[in-house]
Structure formats: structure tokens, C-alpha cells
Design an enzyme around this catalytic site. Structure first.
Site, PDB file in Angstrom:
ATOM      1  CG  HIS A   1      23.983  39.767  27.971  1.00 21.29           C
ATOM      2  ND1 HIS A   1      23.363  38.645  27.502  1.00 21.29           N
ATOM      3  CD2 HIS A   1      24.754  40.230  26.962  1.00 21.29           C
ATOM      4  CE1 HIS A   1      23.736  38.449  26.247  1.00 21.29           C
ATOM      5  NE2 HIS A   1      24.582  39.391  25.892  1.00 21.29           N
ATOM      6  CB  SER A   2      22.358  41.566  34.086  1.00 24.60           C
ATOM      7  OG  SER A   2      22.132  41.804  35.450  1.00 24.60           O
TER       8      SER A   2
END
Lengths: 130, 206, 88
Positions: A9-10
Site C-alpha cells: 500500500h506504501s
């Protein structure tokens, strides 16, 4: 050589794992980071992942390491967006993303098959740290 | 007022934008409180990619789906993205739709979501609104109803679906971590689907 | 089959980076390479197995190489381990 794709997600997590695993596996190992969204926010982007998979593939297949939740569903969606011929040799590892990526990258760098690279990543599930 | 695909997409975007806080609040009760925010981010990106020139329903829904895939961020991105793309694949080259064609598209969207989420009916997901809506469309086709009449039946069925999601436990997605505590809350995904279906229906009826 | 024992001279033992070096070297040969450290045994072509040996400085490890290119492989391992995996 089997390619590795890191889906988080990052963006920073994906890039960081790429750097770490790349240092262990050597410069010749293909590791592509596909973290975050193009506008810099947290999330997973099936299109970015599909491009990463295509870039990581050199004919021997690609192993994808994922973090949580929508990372899996976005990766499965990405498989639908790539050439069926490539999609047939791409798999997701059921493994912790950091340890799995390192183990997989080193295994891939010595010319292991996709099945062996996946098994190396998944061994990380059982690894005891203490 | 002439009805256009662009007009309908604008209406969808306005609905998602005005319901952003509501969807996020619903998700806050049983999920990670980002459904409204994520959907709004997706539709804000969608609206920048369309003009009145976009009249091919198939190509447009594919573009809409691809945009959601890369902008929503959470699980609803690949779910709705796949749904719109699969629906679009059933409408290639079409500029108008019959009720029967709409039903086929909704069926394809449901199949896409099932392929992605591996969910079935009754697990407190968007499928609990989509599947009753599709059944209602199928029946409306059999009864020879007009497009708007058929869609109104589908909206009613989807709303009943939302009510049903309040009565059941979540077994898919993050809401499943809550187990029985998810009972009493309506599913945000079922709600966003129903809001979009109602918006499309109202747009065609106006 | 060739066997040889080494006492680890590098400060951190076989931590992640030396383990990766061992695995990459083992991967370059056809022979089967096994490392034994205390009670534990690892296939030298598996990073996590080598890491989980937890071999520390001063500990003795035993290398077993078995296969058609075992002599060349042993020579290469000699160099790598003799040079403390190219670290301090």
C-alpha cells in the site's frame, strides 16, 4: 531468471524492500516495486502492478509479494490486464513481504525455477526470529 | 434535456461526492472508514477523463473501470473496476441499451466481483444488493417492462438487499473480523452500488 | 563427496548478507552443498535455511559438497569463508 514484484500500500515500503532484497540478491536480479498510488497516496493500483509484472518478466515467470487486504485483490486484477501468456507464469507468494522478498530474490538470483522461488518465499512464514 | 452517457457519469460522480461522508461513516462502523473517501477519489479522477464525445458505452465503461482500478486504492477499486470493465465488455460499440442488455451487463459485473472477491450472496457484501437487483431486472425483462420501470424494480430490490445486509454477519473483508458485532450495520459496498443504480435510474427518468 | 570444517572468523557470523553470499555461490554449482552448524543442518541453496543456522563468530561449521563439480565448489567456498565473506 524469475522476476520479483513487490506490492505494498506504501510506495516507500515497496521501494525499501526492493533496495534491501536487491542488495542481498545482487544487481542482476529483477525486482520491481509497485507500491502506492500514482498520486502518492496509500493504496494499491492494479494498473501499476500489471506494468510491474510485465517489466519483471523475462520469460521464466514472476513471483509477486504482497502486503495486506486489497494488495491481493489488486494483484489478481492486474493478472487480468496483462498478456494471458505472461499471466500464466505469474503467481502470488503466501509469505511475509519483507522476509519473503529477500528469500525469493536470492533464490531467483541463482537461477531457481518459479516453483522453487515461491517455495523459498513461503518458507519465510515458518521462520523463527527468536 | 437529452440524456447522454457523459451526463449520467456526471450524475454518478455528484452522488458519490455528496454521499462521501455517509459511505465513510457506514464503513467506519464495520470497516476501515475509507469507502466514501476512496470512491470519491476514484470518481473525481473518472470525471476528468470523460466528455460529451464519449458515447460508446462499452469503451466508456472500460475506461471508467480502469480509472477506478488505479485511483480508488482500497478493495473497492479492483471490485468496482472489474465490475465496470466486465459490464463494458458486454456493451461494446453500443450507444443505447435495452433492459435485457442492462441485465446481461449487471450479470457480467456480478460475475467479475465474484471472481475477484470469491464471495457469494449472503456474506454482507455489495453482492447482496447486486444479485437481487439482477433478479429483478430479469423478471422485468420477462414481464416486458420499460427500461425505467425495470430499473425502478431493480432499485427496490437493491434497497431490500441493503436492509438484508443489516441482519447478517459479515464473513468477507475487514468487516468479518467483527463477527456478530457486524450485525445491525448495513454494508457500505451494497449501499454505494444501490446509490449508483438509483442515480442512473433517476437520470434516465428525469 | 568432500567435507571440510571451518571456524567462522567474521564478527557477525552467518547473518543475512553472508548467508546470501553462500547461497549465491552454492547456486553456481551443480553439486549439493550442505552446511551443518551444531545441531542444525541446511541446504546451502536455501537462504532461509542457511540464515536459520544462526552460526556465530567462533563457531565451527561443516561443509559437505557432493556432485560432479565438488572440487571446484570447495575451492570457491574456501576462498569465500577464508575471506570472512568479504567483511570484517
Amino acid at each position: 531468471m524469475v522476476g520479483i514484484v513487490i506490492v505494498s500500500h506504501s510506495e516507500q515500503i515497496a521501494e525499501g524492500i526492493k533496495t534491501l532484497a536487491g542488495q542481498m540478491a545482487g544487481a542482476n536480479q529483477k525486482i520491481i516495486a509497485a507500491g502506492g498510488m500514482t498520486d502518492g497516496s496509500i493504496g494499491t493500483d492494479a494498473i501499476r502492478i500489471s506494468e510491474a509484472v510485465a517489466a519483471a518478466d523475462s520469460g521464466d515467470g514472476v513471483l509477486v509479494l504482497v502486503d495486506l487486504g486489497s494488495a491481493i485483490i489488486s494483484t489478481e486484477t492486474a493478472f487480468e490486464l496483462i498478456e494471458p501468456e505472461v499471466a500464466a507464469r505469474v503467481v502470488i507468494a503466501d509469505a511475509p513481504i519483507v522476509e519473503g522478498a529477500i528469500s525469493a530474490a536470492v533464490q531467483a538470483s541463482i537461477g531457481a525455477t518459479l516453483a522453487e522461488v515461491k517455495a523459498a518465499a513461503e518458507m519465510a512464514k515458518a521462520m523463527q526470529k527468536l | 434535456m437529452s440524456k447522454t452517457l457523459f451526463g449520467m457519469i456526471q450524475a454518478l460522480q455528484e452522488t458519490i461526492s455528496s454521499q462521501e461522508a455517509f459511505l465513510t461513516e457506514l464503513d467506519g462502523a464495520i470497516g476501515d472508514a475509507d469507502h466514501g473517501i476512496n470512491m470519491n477519489r476514484g470518481f473525481e479522477a473518472v470525471i476528468t477523463k470523460f466528455t460529451e464525445e464519449d458515447t460508446d458505452i462499452g469503451a466508456s465503461l472500460k475506461k471508467l473501470g480502469m480509472t477506478l482500478l488505479s485511483t480508488v486504492g482500497g478493495a473497492s477499486g479492483p471490485l468496482y473496476g472489474t465490475a465496470f470493465m466486465r459490464a463494458g465488455a458486454e456493451a461494446q460499440g453500443k450507444e443505447t441499451l435495452t433492459l435485457e442488455e442492462a441485465e446481461v451487463m449487471l450479470a457480467a459485473a456480478i460475475k467479475g466481483i465474484q471472481d475477484r472477491g470469491k464471495a457469494v450472496k449472503g456474506e454482507k457484501t455489495m453482492l447482496d444488493a447486486m444479485m437481487p437487483a439482477q433478479d429483478a431486472l430479469k423478471q422485468a425483462v420477462a414481464e416486458g417492462l420499460s427500461v425505467v420501470e425495470g430499473l425502478e424494480k431493480a432499485c427496490a430490490a437493491a434497497n431490500e438487499g441493503i436492509e438484508f445486509t443489516k441482519t447478517i454477519r459479515a464473513t468477507k473483508g475487514r468487516a468479518s473480523y467483527l463477527g456478530d458485532r457486524s450485525i445491525g450495520h448495513q454494508d457500505p459496498g451494497a449501499t454505494s452500488f444501490t446509490l449508483m443504480l438509483e442515480t442512473a435510474t433517476k437520470y434516465l427518468k428525469a | 563427496m568432500i567435507q571440510k570444517s571451518y571456524t567462522l572468523g567474521n564478527k557477525l557470523g552467518i547473518h543475512a548478507r553472508p548467508a546470501a553470499e553462500l547461497v549465491k555461490l552454492a547456486g553456481a554449482y551443480e553439486s549439493k552443498v550442505t552446511i551443518v552448524a551444531g545441531e542444525k543442518r541446511a541446504d546451502a541453496k536455501s537462504l532461509l535455511m542457511v540464515m536459520s543456522l544462526g552460526a556465530k563468530m567462533g563457531q565451527t561449521i561443516e561443509l559437505t559438497i557432493d556432485g560432479p563439480d565438488e572440487a571446484d565448489a570447495m575451492q570457491a567456498f574456501d576462498t569465500l569463508i577464508g575471506n570472512n565473506f568479504n567483511e570484517a
